[in-house]
Structures are given as C-alpha cells and as structure tokens.
Enzyme design. Structure first.
Site, PDB file in Angstrom:
ATOM      1  N   LYS C  80     -38.871  27.780  10.746  1.00  0.00           N
ATOM      2  CA  LYS C  80     -40.332  27.940  11.171  1.00  0.00           C
ATOM      3  C   LYS C  80     -41.106  28.253   9.735  1.00  0.00           C
ATOM      4  O   LYS C  80     -40.620  28.810   8.973  1.00  0.00           O
ATOM      5  CB  LYS C  80     -40.339  29.000  12.008  1.00  0.00           C
ATOM      6  CG  LYS C  80     -41.980  29.319  12.623  1.00  0.00           C
ATOM      7  CD  LYS C  80     -42.125  30.322  13.636  1.00  0.00           C
ATOM      8  CE  LYS C  80     -43.384  30.531  14.294  1.00  0.00           C
ATOM      9  NZ  LYS C  80     -43.544  31.465  15.391  1.00  0.00           N
ATOM     10  N   SER C 155     -45.309  30.295  19.539  1.00  0.00           N
ATOM     11  CA  SER C 155     -45.923  29.503  18.503  1.00  0.00           C
ATOM     12  C   SER C 155     -44.428  29.051  17.800  1.00  0.00           C
ATOM     13  O   SER C 155     -45.017  28.067  16.821  1.00  0.00           O
ATOM     14  CB  SER C 155     -46.465  30.374  17.612  1.00  0.00           C
ATOM     15  OG  SER C 155     -45.468  31.610  17.432  1.00  0.00           O
ATOM     16  N   SER C 179     -42.564  34.017  21.361  1.00  0.00           N
ATOM     17  CA  SER C 179     -42.869  32.758  20.839  1.00  0.00           C
ATOM     18  C   SER C 179     -41.467  32.343  20.140  1.00  0.00           C
ATOM     19  O   SER C 179     -41.597  30.871  19.709  1.00  0.00           O
ATOM     20  CB  SER C 179     -43.719  32.894  19.354  1.00  0.00           C
ATOM     21  OG  SER C 179     -45.016  33.080  19.660  1.00  0.00           O
TER      22      SER C 179
END
Lengths: 97, 484, 491
Positions: C80, C155, C179
């Site tokens: 990420k 996310s 997330s």
C-alpha cells in the site's frame, strides 16, 4: 447541531485550508450531519467512565540517551521544495507564534 | 492615586544537556552545519514516530524534586497544535493537564525578606528549529523570506512555571538567579540565557494592594538575560500604572521587549488566544514512574545552592553575601576550596572571589569554569599581599591585567614593577619631597587638622604610584611631621 | 497446469526453495500480468520492477549457494502506497505527495527486504487512508477484479485488488477502521487487522495514530499467517510497539475448532442495511463451523452502536493533527508565488488535499477545538472504554466473535460518492476492533446471490491472532475452493 458559515470559516483558518463560500456552506451542512450523528454519543451516560487514549496497557516506554547516525544534510534537504544556504527556504513569516 | 502591587509569574524554558534529542538519537551539540543533526523523526518526516529519552525524563524529575515538587504517579504527553515553519510536525509534543512534576516552591531572598514563590509545574517538551529571517534587519518585520535549520528541533526542554507570587523586578531577578543556580548545580543544563539554553517569559498584572482579584495579565517575551527581565518588568509596571491612573484599561496581550530602548511594545495584534487543541499524544504511552525509580533519582540529588550557602557560611564564618558568590555553583566551591588548600584564609578568598574575580568574569563574559586566573595563582598573589610584597591596590590592578593578558598576577607584578616599596630610606625621600612641596598643608596639620594627614598620605601614594607600603608611609610620615 | 501467478504464496516459496522455478521468473510472471491487465484495474500507482528484480536475484543467489531462506523468499508483494521506501515515490494516494520520495525505509519494509520478499509496486489507496472504496484516491479508483465497474473497497483497495487479480499473491495494507478487512471482503481475499502494536508503524504515514495497524492480504489463510510472521514484532522505533516474541502462526493452523466457543454478533447478522445475500453467506459459514465441532452462541454488544460515531470523532481528530505536517515547507506540493508563508500553507494544502481529507481535517479540528473537546473527542474516548468493556465481557463467554465483515457486497463506482455518511456506514462492523486495539480477520465465505464475494469476519481479543488463524483455516478447509474472479479468465 447546526454549524454556521463563520464557525466553519474559523475552523478552516485553524486548519490552514481555504474554501469558497459555497464550499463553506456545503461543509457546514455535512459537518452538521456528521456531528448530529455523533450527538448520539453525547447522549450516552458516561459519568464514571474513564476515557481511553491508549488501547494498549503499555507504559513507561523510553530509549537510552544515546547518539545515533543522522541523515546527511543532502538527504535531509532532499525533499525540500526550496533550499538556500543548507536550509529550508520559505516565503516570509509575518508573525511569531 | 491608587497604590498598586505587581503580580508577576515567570515561565522558564530550560534546554537540557542530554547527549541526544528528546525523541530521537540525533546529537544535541550546539552549532554545526545547518540540518546536519537531523533524522526522519526530528524532521517530522511522514511516517516518523517519537520515542522519549529516558535521561531527559530523569532530569525533569531531578528538577522537580529540587524545586520540592511532587512527581505525579500518572503523566501524559499531549500535542500542542499550531502552524509555524520552525515546528516540523506543526504540533509540539508537550504536556498539558497531566505534567510530571507539580506543586513545588522556591524560596527567594531579598535583603532580610524571604519570599516563597510557588512552582505550579515542571514539564517536558521539545524545542523547535531556528529561523533565519533574510531581509533588511534580520528580524521578522521587513524580511523577504526565511531559512529554517532543524538542528535544534527536538532538543529536550523543561518548562518551569511559577505561581504569580513574585512582587517586584528584584524578586524576579533573585528568583531567576536562584533557579539558574539550582539547574547549574544539578548539571542538567548549561543555563546560559544569552545562548538560549535558558529562556524566560514573564506575565505581569497590577492590582490595588489588598485586592483579591487579579488585574489584566500582560505577557512579555524576548527577554534574553536576567537583567532584561528586570528592566522589562520595571518598564511594564510603570506603563501599566500610568494607564490605570489615567483611567484606561490595560489590554490583555503579548508584548515584545526591546533591548535597545528598554521598552516593551505590542507583539500580537489579535486579542484572540491561541486554540492549541491539546489532546493526548497517541504515539506515546503514559508515564507512571514507580516509587523505586523516583527514589533512585532523588538519591542523585546533589547539595543544592541554599544548603550549600548555609554550610559554607557556617563552616567558614562568612556573611551570607560573601557565601553567596562562593556557593553559587559547584565550580565556584571547587575554586574556593582550591584557594583554601593553598592556605588562603576563607574570608580573603570569599572577598576576592566576589570582588575582583567576579568582575573579571563579568567583563569577559565567562563563567568560573573558564576563569583565566587559576586558584593557585590567585592564592600566590594573596600571599604576596600578606607578606607586604605588593599593596592591595596594586594587586587588584595586577589581577585584572593578568586576566586579560592571560598571564599570572605575579608575572604582571614583575613585568610592570608593581612591587610594594617598603624601603625606609626610599620612602623617607619621597615623604620629605611631598612635605617640602605641601608646606601649607603641613602647617594645617601642625595646627591640629588631622584629616590633612590623609591628603598627605595620598600625595605620597601618588608619587610612588601606589606601590609604597601603607604602613611604612604612615609611620615615616608621622615621624617626619612630628619632627622639625 | 497452473500459472505461477495463480499459486498461493506458500507454494511459490517452496518451489523457489526447491529450485523448481527461479524467484526472478516468479517476479517476471507477475510483472507481465500487471502489464497486461493493470490498466483496467488500476491497482498500482508506482511499479518497482528494478527493486523487485534485485530482491529476486538476491534470493536466487542465496538459494543457489545453499542458504536456507524464509518460506516467503522470492514471493512478490503489493505494498500500500502509505509505507515508506527510501527513494521510492510514496504518495498516500494524494496529490500533495505526488513526487515525494522518503529518505528512509519503514520498519515493515526493512523486514520484507530481510525476508527476501520482492516488493513489486506501490498500491493505490483512498487518499491518506480515508475512505472505503479507493474513490478518494487522487489517481483514480481501483477496480474490483470481480466486476470492473465496482469498487474493490478501501482504503487499501489497490493491495486487495492486486492480490485478488493475481498481480501478487501477497499484499500489505493498513487498517484504521476496516481498511484491510473490508476490501478483503469485497475482493474475496483474506485480510488481517493485527492487534494494535503488533506490527510497527514506523514509516507508515499516519492517519489515526491510536487506530492504524499494518496487516497482510493473501488468497489463503496460511499465506496471511506466513506474512504476518514476517512483519510482526517489537520495534524500538515505535513507542507503541508490543514487546513480546512473535508466535509461529503457521504452526498452529490445523489444530481444529472442536469445543471452541463462537459468539455470533446478532445485531450484525441481519437487519437494516445488511444485504440479504450477505446474511445468507454468513449463516452458511456458521453452519460449517458448527459442523466442525464449534459451539455457537449469540451475543449482543450494545455499545457497538455508538462505535461508529466515536470513531468518526477520534480518527478525524488525530488525522487533523497528523496531516498538519503537509504544509509545503519541507516536502510535498508547494504553491508558488505566495506572498507569505501562511498563504503558501493554505494554498498548498487546499490544492493538494481532496474533499474527503479536507472534510475529516475540518471535522477533527472542530472536535478538538476550544469548548468542544469534552463534548466530542473526550466523550468519544469514553465510548471507546465502553467498547473495550463490552469486548472483555464477551470474551468471558466466547473465544471468538463472528459476523460479516461488510454489510454489503461491492457497490458500483460512484454509487456512494456523494453521501459521506452512507460511505461511513461501510465500516460499522470493522470499527469496534480498531477502537479496542484488538485482532480480527476477514475470510472469503463464497459469493452472494449477486455473484460478488462476501467476507466472514472473526474477532478476537488482543494478541489472539493464533486463535483467529486456527478458526479461519478450519473454516477455509471446510468451505473448500471458491471461485476465482472473472479477470483470471481474461489472462
């Protein structure tokens, strides 16, 4: 909990953000909605409930007073938008805090 | 005309002399090329995290205990949020309503009066970077842009906040001097205001004597020495008094002290207080110091200045004033002890240290650790005085010259021929000369005016450039005056 | 015969160790697939092929030299874009960091390097981890490999989509309010939110410091367990890091669930907002676990109703402070020709941040401001205590709790974009674990009637990862193989 445009504008100043009047009004509505939802929280009885700022039971975490390698000046400044004399350059500062 | 009393509180920030910064391992050494003592943590780089310096916390505890504070059983770091370019994260990790040390006091002596100044709290925070304002004057006003160096960012700071118990600029001066002496004794900071390792902001308001409520508080910043604090407070008292007498209100504001004019002027144009939005620092866990740790720290407490002064005064039968300079720091005590070891009587040692040595240090802007005349060399000078080889006045002069020249006092005495003249015949010759050229005064003395004697002594001293032995001059002069 | 990119990480690791394939071939196979398909998925913001190949080559050299490496050496991973890699563009999905290159590595990244895991690219995400769909990314949303017109969740949508699409068998995300778990659920992969403090946050751009945790994505429970073993552990650079040895999570995987007490969170299984297809899938999972010998009970957790509100005060408050450092002074976007530094700050931040980030900064600033702290932030911290207490009471009766990860399957891109509150409701089942700093895992429980994945969520007390992996593994084995996304057929 209805927020006024002035309140939102004040918050924006604190947060260093700029909005058009239309955006301020939109924010006022959205924030008011979210805060109303959050008002459920204020309705809860919590007089004797201590706040939790840390979920962990950790305490007294320290490091020894020892020196460790620093970044070189070049690396420290590598992310800077503007540099002069080995320092981070910024437009003039109008007021001291 | 109302009789006002000044109500003064002082906030002192102390830079700690730990090896590394508060939340990272960068060195705290002063100077160095800009941005060479930084790392992702003290630069506040995205993703960086703070880890507290254990010694810094111990220094804070030492300071608190020396000021008679309680060490709190539960203490938190808080974030103080505001935007300013010299603060890398745009928040400062500090302490808010759960500081580590609380409820202490410091006793301040002003002449015969002993005032107890409460210490509200002592807490931990981190220092900011330094800005260079580039433009006309180097100050913020008129600058075209600024350059930031983060070497100083993250150095541990302790803030000591006093209760508003101080009532005069002199008291404030004494408070700061005593506080500095304590911090110096603890060895936790260089405490040099001119270098910024000790900083002071003052809060002052006036109220009618006997009134319970506080008047409007004014904050004063940019106080770069203890003397500046005293000057600024004196100016503020006068300014606020004039305003109140004229029927005006004192504006609650922050004012800036100007070294050159000795005046304060408005710094912040807005009256709104800063909204720091304090909340507990989520990246740090609570401090809950176990009793054992506090005891360990307490055991490291050295003899504090007040106790030291009392002990030295008692041991050597000195007055409080004499003991004050000698006992002002462990280094001054060391110097004093060295003098005594060389055989100097305590009183002489104390007088010379508080007198000539203090003056030389002041002029040179140095501390006793840097004294350019060693205790040994001073002791030898004092011996010479005792043995009549040099007069007191010559010795004082020799000491000051030695200090600036970086030589020993006795070397100077030698070089400049400052030895005391005690030779009878040499002095008799000078005395006769003086008497011959001051017939009128001789007549007056013989007519009964004793005080003319002093004048004649002075003339002999002038003629011998102060090097004649006062005792011999006295004897010879009396002999010659009573003769003929 | 499976393609390399179809294989689970554990199997790839073994193949590499046995020299049946080279780590370099494995990386290249994944890079080809990404090249062919990522334009339609938009899982990655920055690909790091040189970095990945260099790590792979190192692994191959070590394997040739007869060194014994870890089980994931040479297995590619999608990271990420919120974790720092020294000198590699790290954007946090924001315009304000469009060209930011950190001068240091995150601790998790250092551990991945040390384990020989090639990082194949920086994955797309909602800006600064704020969102549940990646629609808040400044670089366009990622798309769900199950239906490219739908969101992958957020996310950590990019990492989840990458793993689901076969771009990498491993992924790293962060979970602040769900997330990792929610995108795992929407993409049909495994996602773990570890106990707060188990994985270092040093080098992870902070959103909400007291809630953020880094965690693994994978297609199997075993792979997720292996990855967590690599990244977990005490870090002296993180003062909130737990100082306990990391268990060998894979070792205890197949212990079974006989006699285990599972508490079904009744308020979550069905009701308003919960898609019937989700309810069905979860009930089937409960039956499967019952069949394996687990004891199923029910529990209601009243304080959890308020958890969402508490979260939407605490997280924005912390983020408003964490994001203050993006001011154009030391890094990131700087507005030009400002007449003074305040103007520069304002214009840089206004231009650099997206709407959701601004909304949360405003909300957080307000909740902390003078006069409102006690009513909002202070109160929310008290609710947090109630949530923790409810969990503690629950764990007196049960070993783990169970419910859906997300109330719905993947929604269409644009469907919830104009209603922030509706978007926030996606996190209603995941938030409580973040508030409590506890552990939780999402395991795929098959497809709903709309053909989209459903995630089964298992919740445990802090430091219960071993237990959660055990239950998840048992369920996974009983469930059997599940469908793969349509995107796999389009190879």
């Amino acid at each position: 909990m209805a927020l006024t445009r002035e309140q939102v504008a004040h918050v924006a100043r604190l947060a260093r953000l700029a909005f058009t009047d239309e955006e301020l009004d939109r924010f006022a509505n959205q924030l008011s909605d979210i805060l109303s939802y959050a008002d459920q929280v204020t309705a809860l009885a919590t007089e004797d409930v201590p706040p939790t700022s840390h979920a962990l039971p950790l305490k007294n975490v320290f490091r020894p007073d020892e020196i460790e390698p620093c970044l070189s000046q070049e690396k420290a400044l590598s992310t800077a938008p503007e540099v002069e004399q080995g320092r981070f350059k910024v437009p003039r500062i109008m007021e001291e805090p | 005309m109302t009789d006002y009393e000044a109500v003064i509180g002082l906030e002192v920030h102390v830079e700690l002399s730990t090896r590394s910064k508060m939340f990272c391992g960068c060195p705290t050494t002063f100077g160095g090329e800009p941005n060479t003592h930084t790392c992702p943590v003290c630069l506040g780089q995205p993703g960086s995290l703070p880890v507290p310096n254990k010694r810094a916390i111990e220094y804070l505890m030492l300071i608190g205990l020396a000021l008679d504070c309680r060490v709190a059983p539960y203490s938190l770091f808080h974030r103080k949020n505001y935007f300013y370019p010299d603060m890398p994260k745009n928040y400062q990790i500090s302490q808010y309503d759960l500081p580590l040390c609380i409820d202490g006091h410091l006793e301040v002596d002003v002449d015969e009066t002993k005032t107890r100044v409460g210490i509200t709290r002592a807490h931990m925070e981190e220092d900011t970077g330094k800005s260079l304002h580039v433009g006309a004057t180097g100050r913020i006003a008129g600058a075209k842009y600024s350059l930031i160096d983060y070497n100083r960012a993250g150095i541990p700071l302790v803030e000591v906040v006093s209760e508003p118990d101080i009532r005069s600029p002199l008291e404030a001066q004494r408070y700061l001097t005593e506080l500095r002496s304590i911090l110096s004794t603890l060895g936790v900071s260089d405490v040099r205001m001119e270098e910024g390792s000790m900083r002071c902001d003052a809060n002052i308001s006036l109220r009618a004597h006997g009134a319970a409520a506080f008047g409007t508080k004014v904050e004063v910043k940019n106080l770069n020495s203890i003397r500046s604090v005293s000057r600024a407070l004196t100016y503020e008292i006068d300014r606020q008094q004039k305003a109140l007498d004229a029927g005006d209100k004192v504006v609650q504001e922050t004012r800036h002290f100007d070294e050159n004019t000795g005046q304060t002027h408005t710094l912040r144009s807005k009256e709104e207080a800063f909204d720091y939005r304090y909340f507990p620092e989520p990246d740090l866990v609570p401090i809950e110091p176990p009793e054992g740790w506090i005891d360990e720290v307490r055991a490291q407490m050295p003899e504090l200045p007040r106790a030291r002064r009392a002990r030295i005064a008692a041991e050597h039968e000195l007055t409080p004033e004499q003991a004050a300079f000698v006992a002002s720091s462990p280094s001054s005590v060391e110097y004093f002890d060295a003098l005594l070891a060389e055989g100097t009587p305590a009183r002489d040692a104390a007088v010379w240290m508080a007198g000539e040595l203090a003056r030389a240090l002041n002029t040179a802007g140095e501390t006793i650790e840097q004294a350019r005349v060693s205790a040994g060399d001073l002791a030898r000078l004092l011996d010479a005085i005792k043995e009549g080889r040099v007069t007191l006045n010559s010795a004082k002069k020799a000491f000051q010259d030695a200090y600036t020249a970086g030589k020993t006092p006795l070397d100077i005495v030698e070089e400049k021929g400052l030895q005391q003249v005690s030779d009878d015949s040499a002095i008799t010759a000078v005395v006769d000369e003086v008497l011959a050229t001051n017939q009128a005064e001789v007549e007056r003395f013989r007519a009964g005016e004793e005080k003319v004697f002093k004048f004649l002594v002075g003339q002999v001293m002038k003629a011998t450039k102060g090097q004649a032995s006062p005792q011999v001059v006295d004897r010879v002069l009396r002999e010659r005056l009573s003769a003929s | 015969m499976s393609e390399l990119w179809e294989l689970p990480a554990a199997e790839l690791g073994t193949k590499i160790a046995r020299k049946e394939t080279s780590a370099r071939d494995v990386v290249d196979a994944h890079l080809s697939r990404i090249e062919a398909l990522d334009e339609s998925v938009n899982a990655f913001l920055t690909l790091t092929p040189e970095l990945a190949r260099a790590t792979a080559d190192d692994v191959d050299r070590n394997v040739s030299a007869g060194e014994k490496l870890g089980p994931l050496a040479g297995v590619p991973l999608a990271l990420k874009d919120i974790l720092c890699i020294d000198g590699v563009r790290t954007t946090a999905g924001s315009k304000i960091l469009e060209n930011y290159k950190p001068p240091y590595d995150a601790t998790v990244v250092q551990k991945l390097f040390a384990a020989g895991v090639p990082i194949i690219g920086k994955a797309n995400m909602d800006e600064f981890a704020m969102g549940s769909s990646t629609e808040n990314s400044a670089y366009g949303p990622s798309r769900n490999p199950w239906d490219l017109a739908r969101v992958p969740g957020g996310s950590s949508g990019g990492s989840s989509a990458a793993v689901s699409a076969g771009f990498a068998p491993l992924g790293i995300g962060t979970d602040t309010g769900g997330s990792i778990r929610q995108p795992a659920s929407l993409c049909g992969v495994v996602g773990v939110k570890p106990t707060y403090g188990l994985v270092s946050r040093y080098g992870v751009l902070a959103f909400a410091s007291s809630l953020d945790q880094v965690g693994p994505f994978a297609r199997t429970v075993e792979d997720a367990a292996l990855l967590l073993e690599v990244i977990a552990g005490y870090d002296r650079m993180d003062a909130t890091s737990i100082r306990q040895p990391v268990p060998q999570y894979r070792a205890a995987l197949d212990a079974g669930v006989k006699g285990l007490r599972i508490g079904v969170v009744s308020d979550w299984i069905e009701g308003e907002g919960v898609q019937p297809g989700v309810t069905q899938s979860i009930r089937a999972a409960i039956d499967a676990l019952s069949g394996l010998g687990a004891e199923i009970g029910e529990i209601s957790l009243p304080s959890f109703r308020y958890a969402l509100s508490a979260y939407y005060l605490i997280a924005p408050a912390e983020c408003s402070s964490n994001l203050a450092r993006y001011d154009g002074v030391r890094w990131g976007l700087r507005a030009s020709d400002a007449k003074d530094v305040v103007e520069m700050n304002v214009r840089s931040r206004t231009a650099g941040f997206g709407d959701e980030v601004k909304r949360r900064i405003m909300l957080g600033t307000y909740a902390l401001s003078a006069g409102y702290y006690d009513a909002y932030y202070g109160k929310a911290q008290q609710v947090r205590t109630l949530v923790i207490r409810d969990f503690e009471k629950a764990y007196e009766r049960f070993d783990v709790l169970l419910g859906p990860t997300s109330p719905t399957t993947a929604f269409k891109i644009g469907e919830k974009a104009d209603d922030p509150l509706a978007m926030y409701l996606n996190d209603v089942f995941t938030i409580p674990s973040n508030l409590a700093g506890a552990a939780a895992i999402s395991v795929p429980s098959g497809l709903a009637d709309d053909g989209l994945p459903v995630g089964l969520q298992l919740l445990g007390p802090p430091m219960s990862e071993e237990l959660l992996f055990k239950v998840a593994y048992a369920y996974e084995q009983a469930r059997g193989p599940i469908a793969t996304p349509p995107l796999w057929v389009n190879a």
